[in-house]
Design a protein around this motif. Structure first.
Motif, PDB file in Angstrom:
ATOM      1  N   ARG A   1      56.108 123.805  35.186  1.00 21.64           N
ATOM      2  CA  ARG A   1      56.741 122.497  35.036  1.00 21.64           C
ATOM      3  C   ARG A   1      55.746 121.377  35.388  1.00 21.64           C
ATOM      4  O   ARG A   1      55.676 120.355  34.712  1.00 21.64           O
ATOM      5  CB  ARG A   1      57.976 122.392  35.932  1.00 21.64           C
ATOM      6  CG  ARG A   1      58.651 121.028  35.915  1.00 21.64           C
ATOM      7  CD  ARG A   1      59.089 120.633  34.500  1.00 21.64           C
ATOM      8  NE  ARG A   1      60.429 121.097  34.216  1.00 21.64           N
ATOM      9  CZ  ARG A   1      61.047 120.909  33.045  1.00 21.64           C
ATOM     10  NH1 ARG A   1      60.421 120.277  32.060  1.00 21.64           N
ATOM     11  NH2 ARG A   1      62.273 121.370  32.853  1.00 21.64           N
ATOM     12  N   GLU A   2      54.961 121.607  36.433  1.00 18.71           N
ATOM     13  CA  GLU A   2      53.959 120.601  36.798  1.00 18.71           C
ATOM     14  C   GLU A   2      52.914 120.446  35.691  1.00 18.71           C
ATOM     15  O   GLU A   2      52.444 119.333  35.429  1.00 18.71           O
ATOM     16  CB  GLU A   2      53.295 120.994  38.113  1.00 18.71           C
ATOM     17  CG  GLU A   2      54.195 120.812  39.338  1.00 18.71           C
ATOM     18  CD  GLU A   2      53.610 121.416  40.584  1.00 18.71           C
ATOM     19  OE1 GLU A   2      54.049 121.046  41.691  1.00 18.71           O
ATOM     20  OE2 GLU A   2      52.714 122.289  40.479  1.00 18.71           O
ATOM     21  N   SER A   3      52.570 121.543  35.051  1.00 18.10           N
ATOM     22  CA  SER A   3      51.610 121.468  33.943  1.00 18.10           C
ATOM     23  C   SER A   3      52.167 120.643  32.793  1.00 18.10           C
ATOM     24  O   SER A   3      51.439 119.850  32.167  1.00 18.10           O
ATOM     25  CB  SER A   3      51.262 122.877  33.459  1.00 18.10           C
ATOM     26  OG  SER A   3      50.573 123.598  34.464  1.00 18.10           O
ATOM     27  N   GLU A   4      53.461 120.832  32.500  1.00 22.37           N
ATOM     28  CA  GLU A   4      54.099 120.043  31.445  1.00 22.37           C
ATOM     29  C   GLU A   4      54.045 118.558  31.764  1.00 22.37           C
ATOM     30  O   GLU A   4      53.724 117.726  30.908  1.00 22.37           O
ATOM     31  CB  GLU A   4      55.545 120.489  31.263  1.00 22.37           C
ATOM     32  CG  GLU A   4      55.705 121.877  30.677  1.00 22.37           C
ATOM     33  CD  GLU A   4      57.158 122.306  30.590  1.00 22.37           C
ATOM     34  OE1 GLU A   4      57.499 123.036  29.646  1.00 22.37           O
ATOM     35  OE2 GLU A   4      57.961 121.901  31.459  1.00 22.37           O
ATOM     36  N   VAL A   5      54.362 118.223  32.993  1.00 28.73           N
ATOM     37  CA  VAL A   5      54.343 116.820  33.411  1.00 28.73           C
ATOM     38  C   VAL A   5      52.908 116.285  33.397  1.00 28.73           C
ATOM     39  O   VAL A   5      52.640 115.181  32.897  1.00 28.73           O
ATOM     40  CB  VAL A   5      54.955 116.670  34.811  1.00 28.73           C
ATOM     41  CG1 VAL A   5      54.762 115.238  35.338  1.00 28.73           C
ATOM     42  CG2 VAL A   5      56.435 117.032  34.792  1.00 28.73           C
ATOM     43  N   ALA A   6      51.972 117.059  33.930  1.00 29.39           N
ATOM     44  CA  ALA A   6      50.582 116.612  34.034  1.00 29.39           C
ATOM     45  C   ALA A   6      49.977 116.344  32.662  1.00 29.39           C
ATOM     46  O   ALA A   6      49.261 115.342  32.469  1.00 29.39           O
ATOM     47  CB  ALA A   6      49.763 117.653  34.786  1.00 29.39           C
ATOM     48  N   LEU A   7      50.230 117.215  31.706  1.00 23.11           N
ATOM     49  CA  LEU A   7      49.677 117.031  30.366  1.00 23.11           C
ATOM     50  C   LEU A   7      50.196 115.742  29.735  1.00 23.11           C
ATOM     51  O   LEU A   7      49.426 114.980  29.132  1.00 23.11           O
ATOM     52  CB  LEU A   7      50.029 118.229  29.484  1.00 23.11           C
ATOM     53  CG  LEU A   7      49.221 119.505  29.722  1.00 23.11           C
ATOM     54  CD1 LEU A   7      49.826 120.679  28.973  1.00 23.11           C
ATOM     55  CD2 LEU A   7      47.770 119.288  29.270  1.00 23.11           C
ATOM     56  N   ARG A   8      51.474 115.487  29.874  1.00 21.41           N
ATOM     57  CA  ARG A   8      52.060 114.281  29.273  1.00 21.41           C
ATOM     58  C   ARG A   8      51.563 113.026  29.987  1.00 21.41           C
ATOM     59  O   ARG A   8      51.280 112.006  29.350  1.00 21.41           O
ATOM     60  CB  ARG A   8      53.590 114.375  29.318  1.00 21.41           C
ATOM     61  CG  ARG A   8      54.130 115.381  28.307  1.00 21.41           C
ATOM     62  CD  ARG A   8      55.580 115.777  28.592  1.00 21.41           C
ATOM     63  NE  ARG A   8      56.132 116.615  27.545  1.00 21.41           N
ATOM     64  CZ  ARG A   8      55.898 117.921  27.428  1.00 21.41           C
ATOM     65  NH1 ARG A   8      55.103 118.534  28.305  1.00 21.41           N
ATOM     66  NH2 ARG A   8      56.442 118.605  26.439  1.00 21.41           N
ATOM     67  N   PHE A   9      51.459 113.102  31.311  1.00 20.75           N
ATOM     68  CA  PHE A   9      50.997 111.948  32.073  1.00 20.75           C
ATOM     69  C   PHE A   9      49.532 111.638  31.741  1.00 20.75           C
ATOM     70  O   PHE A   9      49.145 110.469  31.567  1.00 20.75           O
ATOM     71  CB  PHE A   9      51.179 112.216  33.566  1.00 20.75           C
ATOM     72  CG  PHE A   9      50.984 111.010  34.435  1.00 20.75           C
ATOM     73  CD1 PHE A   9      51.695 109.839  34.214  1.00 20.75           C
ATOM     74  CD2 PHE A   9      50.083 111.044  35.490  1.00 20.75           C
ATOM     75  CE1 PHE A   9      51.503 108.714  35.029  1.00 20.75           C
ATOM     76  CE2 PHE A   9      49.889 109.936  36.304  1.00 20.75           C
ATOM     77  CZ  PHE A   9      50.616 108.764  36.066  1.00 20.75           C
ATOM     78  N   ALA A  10      48.716 112.702  31.614  1.00 16.76           N
ATOM     79  CA  ALA A  10      47.308 112.509  31.270  1.00 16.76           C
ATOM     80  C   ALA A  10      47.151 111.983  29.849  1.00 16.76           C
ATOM     81  O   ALA A  10      46.164 111.301  29.542  1.00 16.76           O
ATOM     82  CB  ALA A  10      46.549 113.836  31.423  1.00 16.76           C
ATOM     83  N   ASP A  11      48.129 112.292  28.977  1.00 10.70           N
ATOM     84  CA  ASP A  11      48.065 111.831  27.588  1.00 10.70           C
ATOM     85  C   ASP A  11      48.562 110.402  27.426  1.00 10.70           C
ATOM     86  O   ASP A  11      48.571 109.860  26.321  1.00 10.70           O
ATOM     87  CB  ASP A  11      48.891 112.778  26.714  1.00 10.70           C
ATOM     88  CG  ASP A  11      48.587 112.612  25.233  1.00 10.70           C
ATOM     89  OD1 ASP A  11      47.402 112.411  24.889  1.00 10.70           O
ATOM     90  OD2 ASP A  11      49.527 112.673  24.414  1.00 10.70           O
ATOM     91  N   GLY A  12      48.997 109.779  28.540  1.00 10.30           N
ATOM     92  CA  GLY A  12      49.380 108.377  28.482  1.00 10.30           C
ATOM     93  C   GLY A  12      50.863 108.088  28.531  1.00 10.30           C
ATOM     94  O   GLY A  12      51.275 106.918  28.480  1.00 10.30           O
ATOM     95  N   SER A  13      51.694 109.136  28.639  1.00  8.22           N
ATOM     96  CA  SER A  13      53.139 108.913  28.702  1.00  8.22           C
ATOM     97  C   SER A  13      53.531 108.305  30.054  1.00  8.22           C
ATOM     98  O   SER A  13      52.912 108.609  31.088  1.00  8.22           O
ATOM     99  CB  SER A  13      53.896 110.227  28.490  1.00  8.22           C
ATOM    100  OG  SER A  13      53.653 110.753  27.205  1.00  8.22           O
ATOM    101  N   THR A  14      54.562 107.474  30.057  1.00 11.05           N
ATOM    102  CA  THR A  14      55.064 106.883  31.302  1.00 11.05           C
ATOM    103  C   THR A  14      56.035 107.838  31.975  1.00 11.05           C
ATOM    104  O   THR A  14      56.470 108.842  31.381  1.00 11.05           O
ATOM    105  CB  THR A  14      55.799 105.569  31.006  1.00 11.05           C
ATOM    106  OG1 THR A  14      56.965 105.857  30.211  1.00 11.05           O
ATOM    107  CG2 THR A  14      54.901 104.599  30.242  1.00 11.05           C
TER     108      THR A  14
ATOM    109  N   LEU B   1      41.749 120.587  29.427  1.00 11.89           N
ATOM    110  CA  LEU B   1      43.008 121.186  28.990  1.00 11.89           C
ATOM    111  C   LEU B   1      43.702 120.305  27.967  1.00 11.89           C
ATOM    112  O   LEU B   1      44.293 120.803  26.997  1.00 11.89           O
ATOM    113  CB  LEU B   1      43.916 121.407  30.200  1.00 11.89           C
ATOM    114  CG  LEU B   1      45.241 122.146  29.948  1.00 11.89           C
ATOM    115  CD1 LEU B   1      44.980 123.526  29.370  1.00 11.89           C
ATOM    116  CD2 LEU B   1      46.040 122.252  31.231  1.00 11.89           C
ATOM    117  N   LEU B   2      43.597 119.004  28.139  1.00  8.04           N
ATOM    118  CA  LEU B   2      44.254 118.075  27.225  1.00  8.04           C
ATOM    119  C   LEU B   2      43.682 118.194  25.818  1.00  8.04           C
ATOM    120  O   LEU B   2      44.413 118.171  24.828  1.00  8.04           O
ATOM    121  CB  LEU B   2      44.074 116.643  27.751  1.00  8.04           C
ATOM    122  CG  LEU B   2      44.924 115.554  27.087  1.00  8.04           C
ATOM    123  CD1 LEU B   2      46.392 115.788  27.340  1.00  8.04           C
ATOM    124  CD2 LEU B   2      44.494 114.178  27.594  1.00  8.04           C
ATOM    125  N   THR B   3      42.366 118.362  25.717  1.00  4.35           N
ATOM    126  CA  THR B   3      41.737 118.463  24.398  1.00  4.35           C
ATOM    127  C   THR B   3      42.108 119.766  23.693  1.00  4.35           C
ATOM    128  O   THR B   3      42.023 119.855  22.471  1.00  4.35           O
ATOM    129  CB  THR B   3      40.212 118.364  24.508  1.00  4.35           C
ATOM    130  OG1 THR B   3      39.739 119.372  25.413  1.00  4.35           O
ATOM    131  CG2 THR B   3      39.796 116.997  24.984  1.00  4.35           C
TER     132      THR B   3
END
Length: 357
Positions: free
Chosen positions: A297-310, A351-353
């Motif tokens: 779950r933290e990975s899901e949140v981290a990926l979206r946050f790193a991609d610019g989501s609020t 990971l984001l790329t």
């Protein structure tokens, strides 16, 4: 390595190559005769090697040896073949990998039962990189029995020692008892072809790295290698050994640590995934990152946050409250040991790329 696999003297004369053979084997062909190879045969040799190199780029590891031997058979006529890699233990070969061509699988077991009578072993050790000729019907009782059991008349064999791994690559071409015997030209061609065949095997393994890497979701911070089922390293991508030494600093090779032959292993610095490929193993070694400590779950949140989501956008997408997202972000920062979004984004970038190329 010196050109031991090449004829000792080669010169062109009237579109032929004249070659002096060193005495090999204990047959009538060991009288050191001079033979010429026509330009037509040389052209066929060049075309066969080019085709084998192409096959190394296109074939899977499982298919390459058979396809390469099919091509070699257009150059040197033979009915059956055994191509493999072995270790010499107390003067006798111990098989590490084997590829049989038009031979049943029980051939290897039959050969094991008479290997102490196989005169080829000593002949190859005495003349590494040079082809030897043996008539199974006039050599030893064991080879005579093996020949009758598998319809083998005579054969030619070459071996090349690999000093880094202490292993020996070998190729034996067989003709049936009804076929004409191998000649000097056949031996010269196998002398010249074997280094190219070995190089093609390495090329084929590297191509496997490239194709397999394309299927991996996480392609960064990892390196691939091929070993046999005994763990002896055959070939590796750049960076594999450096990554391996972060987990096993005392490793000196050529046999990989036992953990690398397990289907999966997670150490302090690296994660390992091992997949069988024919009778070899593909080893995927990945450097661990602080990101690996995050929950799913933290990975899901981290990926979206790193991609610019609020916070609000992440909450809507994951169907949770914004306060829950805020709690996850605090936990993520703690686990990653960061205090600001810039450092967080830096850690998440590889990971984001992969997820959002």
């Amino acid at each position: 390595m010196e050109d031991a696999a090449l004829p000792s003297r080669i010169r062109t004369r009237d579109r032929t190559i004249q070659t002096t053979l060193s005495p090999l084997g204990n047959d009538a062909m060991s009288e050191n005769p001079t033979r010429t190879i026509s330009a037509t045969v040389l052209h066929a040799f060049s075309m066969a090697i080019l085709q084998i190199q192409r096959l190394a780029q296109e074939c899977t590891v499982s298919d390459f040896h058979g396809s390469a031997l099919d091509e070699l058979r257009k150059l040197i006529a033979f009915d059956k073949a055994w191509w493999g890699r072995s270790a010499l233990i107390e003067g006798l070969p111990v098989r590490h990998s084997s590829h049989l061509f038009e031979l049943p699988v029980d051939f290897l077991q039959d050969w094991e039962s008479i290997r102490t009578e196989d005169v080829t072993i000593q002949l190859n050790r005495a003349t590494p990189g040079r082809t030897v000729w043996v008539d199974s019907r006039n050599s030893s009782p064991g080879l005579d029995w093996l020949g009758k059991r598998h319809d083998i008349g005579d054969f030619i064999c070459i071996s090349l020692p690999h000093h880094q791994t202490q292993l020996v690559d070998h190729l034996t071409l067989y003709r049936t008892s009804r076929a004409s015997q191998f000649n000097h030209t056949d031996r010269l061609l196998l002398d010249a072809a074997m280094p190219h065949l070995n190089a093609a095997v390495t090329t084929n393994q590297i191509q496997t790295f490239k194709s397999r890497r394309g299927t991996l979701m996480e392609r960064s911070n990892l390196a691939l290698a091929v070993c046999d089922k005994q763990g002896v390293l055959y070939s590796a991508e750049d960076g594999f050994l450096d990554l391996l030494l972060t987990e096993w600093p005392k490793w000196r090779g050529p046999k990989l640590p036992d953990q690398l032959r397990q289907p999966s292993y997670k150490g302090e610095n690296c994660e390992v995934q091992t997949d069988p490929v024919d009778d070899l193993l593909l080893v995927i070694l990945r450097k661990q990152s602080p990101v690996d400590s995050l929950s799913s779950r933290e990975s899901e949140v981290a990926l979206r946050f790193a991609d610019g989501s609020t916070y609000k956008e992440i909450a809507q997408e994951l169907k949770v409250a914004p306060s829950t997202v805020r709690h996850h972000i605090r936990s993520i920062y703690t686990k990653l040991g960061v205090n600001d979004k810039a450092r967080f984004a830096q850690l998440m970038h590889p990971l984001l790329t992969e997820v959002y190329p």
